[in-house]
Scaffold this motif. Sequence first.
Motif, PDB file in Angstrom:
ATOM      1  N   ALA A  81       0.887  -1.179   0.037  1.00  0.00           N
ATOM      2  CA  ALA A  81      -0.030   0.055   0.054  1.00  0.00           C
ATOM      3  C   ALA A  81       0.733   1.163  -0.063  1.00  0.00           C
ATOM      4  O   ALA A  81       0.353   2.441  -0.864  1.00  0.00           O
ATOM      5  CB  ALA A  81      -1.087   0.130   1.203  1.00  0.00           C
ATOM      6  N   GLU A  82       2.057   1.052   0.754  1.00  0.00           N
ATOM      7  CA  GLU A  82       2.891   2.443   0.894  1.00  0.00           C
ATOM      8  C   GLU A  82       3.433   2.583  -0.577  1.00  0.00           C
ATOM      9  O   GLU A  82       3.444   3.644  -1.019  1.00  0.00           O
ATOM     10  CB  GLU A  82       3.927   2.040   1.917  1.00  0.00           C
ATOM     11  N   ALA A  83       3.716   1.621  -1.267  1.00  0.00           N
ATOM     12  CA  ALA A  83       4.427   1.535  -2.552  1.00  0.00           C
ATOM     13  C   ALA A  83       3.436   2.118  -3.666  1.00  0.00           C
ATOM     14  O   ALA A  83       3.612   3.086  -4.413  1.00  0.00           O
ATOM     15  CB  ALA A  83       5.292   0.301  -3.210  1.00  0.00           C
ATOM     16  N   LYS A  84       2.268   1.802  -3.376  1.00  0.00           N
ATOM     17  CA  LYS A  84       0.988   2.500  -4.180  1.00  0.00           C
ATOM     18  C   LYS A  84       0.772   3.750  -4.001  1.00  0.00           C
ATOM     19  O   LYS A  84       0.644   4.574  -4.891  1.00  0.00           O
ATOM     20  CB  LYS A  84      -0.301   1.512  -4.124  1.00  0.00           C
ATOM     21  N   VAL A  85       0.878   4.136  -2.726  1.00  0.00           N
ATOM     22  CA  VAL A  85       0.469   5.405  -2.256  1.00  0.00           C
ATOM     23  C   VAL A  85       1.872   6.479  -3.089  1.00  0.00           C
ATOM     24  O   VAL A  85       1.497   7.409  -3.442  1.00  0.00           O
ATOM     25  CB  VAL A  85       0.455   5.664  -0.703  1.00  0.00           C
ATOM     26  N   GLU A  86       2.881   5.968  -2.742  1.00  0.00           N
ATOM     27  CA  GLU A  86       4.161   6.792  -3.404  1.00  0.00           C
ATOM     28  C   GLU A  86       3.925   6.995  -4.874  1.00  0.00           C
ATOM     29  O   GLU A  86       4.170   8.022  -5.676  1.00  0.00           O
ATOM     30  CB  GLU A  86       5.433   6.266  -2.950  1.00  0.00           C
ATOM     31  N   GLU A  87       3.545   5.879  -5.364  1.00  0.00           N
ATOM     32  CA  GLU A  87       3.245   5.776  -7.094  1.00  0.00           C
ATOM     33  C   GLU A  87       2.265   7.067  -7.313  1.00  0.00           C
ATOM     34  O   GLU A  87       2.399   7.668  -8.365  1.00  0.00           O
ATOM     35  CB  GLU A  87       2.862   4.383  -7.561  1.00  0.00           C
ATOM     36  N   LEU A  88       1.090   6.838  -6.409  1.00  0.00           N
ATOM     37  CA  LEU A  88       0.030   7.898  -6.842  1.00  0.00           C
ATOM     38  C   LEU A  88       0.271   9.150  -6.634  1.00  0.00           C
ATOM     39  O   LEU A  88      -0.013  10.147  -7.486  1.00  0.00           O
ATOM     40  CB  LEU A  88      -1.393   7.413  -6.022  1.00  0.00           C
ATOM     41  N   PHE A  89       1.118   9.257  -5.409  1.00  0.00           N
ATOM     42  CA  PHE A  89       1.645  10.785  -5.238  1.00  0.00           C
ATOM     43  C   PHE A  89       2.528  11.522  -6.201  1.00  0.00           C
ATOM     44  O   PHE A  89       2.537  12.530  -6.826  1.00  0.00           O
ATOM     45  CB  PHE A  89       2.355  10.595  -3.887  1.00  0.00           C
ATOM     46  N   SER A  90       3.479  10.428  -6.869  1.00  0.00           N
ATOM     47  CA  SER A  90       4.295  10.972  -8.092  1.00  0.00           C
ATOM     48  C   SER A  90       3.557  11.134  -9.337  1.00  0.00           C
ATOM     49  O   SER A  90       3.637  12.146  -9.991  1.00  0.00           O
ATOM     50  CB  SER A  90       5.369   9.603  -8.234  1.00  0.00           C
ATOM     51  N   MET A  91       2.297  10.483  -9.397  1.00  0.00           N
ATOM     52  CA  MET A  91       1.596  10.612 -10.734  1.00  0.00           C
ATOM     53  C   MET A  91       0.706  11.734 -10.656  1.00  0.00           C
ATOM     54  O   MET A  91       0.646  12.527 -11.504  1.00  0.00           O
ATOM     55  CB  MET A  91       0.415   9.454 -10.825  1.00  0.00           C
ATOM     56  N   LEU A  92       0.277  12.277  -9.121  1.00  0.00           N
ATOM     57  CA  LEU A  92      -0.286  13.471  -8.903  1.00  0.00           C
ATOM     58  C   LEU A  92       0.617  14.743  -9.349  1.00  0.00           C
ATOM     59  O   LEU A  92       0.200  15.733  -9.696  1.00  0.00           O
ATOM     60  CB  LEU A  92      -1.114  13.288  -7.590  1.00  0.00           C
ATOM     61  N   GLY A  93       1.665  14.571  -8.875  1.00  0.00           N
ATOM     62  CA  GLY A  93       2.731  15.526  -8.928  1.00  0.00           C
ATOM     63  C   GLY A  93       3.059  15.688 -10.476  1.00  0.00           C
ATOM     64  O   GLY A  93       3.176  16.857 -10.867  1.00  0.00           O
ATOM     65  N   ASN A  94       3.219  14.673 -11.343  1.00  0.00           N
ATOM     66  CA  ASN A  94       3.285  14.726 -12.807  1.00  0.00           C
ATOM     67  C   ASN A  94       2.004  15.604 -13.405  1.00  0.00           C
ATOM     68  O   ASN A  94       2.343  16.339 -14.127  1.00  0.00           O
ATOM     69  CB  ASN A  94       3.393  13.435 -13.534  1.00  0.00           C
ATOM     70  N   ALA A  95       0.875  15.299 -12.957  1.00  0.00           N
ATOM     71  CA  ALA A  95      -0.235  15.817 -13.541  1.00  0.00           C
ATOM     72  C   ALA A  95      -0.115  17.326 -13.215  1.00  0.00           C
ATOM     73  O   ALA A  95      -0.377  18.170 -13.930  1.00  0.00           O
ATOM     74  CB  ALA A  95      -1.545  15.377 -12.983  1.00  0.00           C
ATOM     75  N   ALA A  96       0.305  17.620 -11.843  1.00  0.00           N
ATOM     76  CA  ALA A  96       0.352  19.005 -11.493  1.00  0.00           C
ATOM     77  C   ALA A  96       1.503  19.727 -12.320  1.00  0.00           C
ATOM     78  O   ALA A  96       1.295  21.008 -12.337  1.00  0.00           O
ATOM     79  CB  ALA A  96       0.575  19.412 -10.026  1.00  0.00           C
TER      80      ALA A  96
END
Length: 148
Positions: free
Chosen positions: A110-125
Amino acid sequence: MRVSESLRYANLRSQLGSMQSKLESSTREIASGLRVHDASDSPAGAATAQRIDAALRSQEAYTRIADRMEGQLEASDAALDSASSVLVSARELASQFGSGAWNDAAWAGAEAKVEELFSMLGNAANTSYAGTYLFGGTADDAPPFDAD
């Protein structure tokens, strides 16, 4: 007054010169497609031509701006769609891990998935279009989101 042959000849020659001038003017107009070649040909026509030319240049500038804005809006829309998908995934993950007991391996996943989602959100921003960051406000020359 008596009409002499020389007077008739002079009139004929004058009319011929006038007709030749009109022929040259018409030929030049047909060849170029322009009725007014010089401002002295028709000052009113020249002024109208200048106004039309200025309006065409303005229209071309508006078209370029509209095309750029359309591209920016499309890129923004794609980035927001991506961010929306990331948030849906984050909500599902939070819902899944919000209840029940999980082992350490599940929490690590779950932690790895949250980090991945956080990175994807940063890329979108940090989406940019034509060298301009879309979500940076007035500071559009630097990425608006910094993960640090």
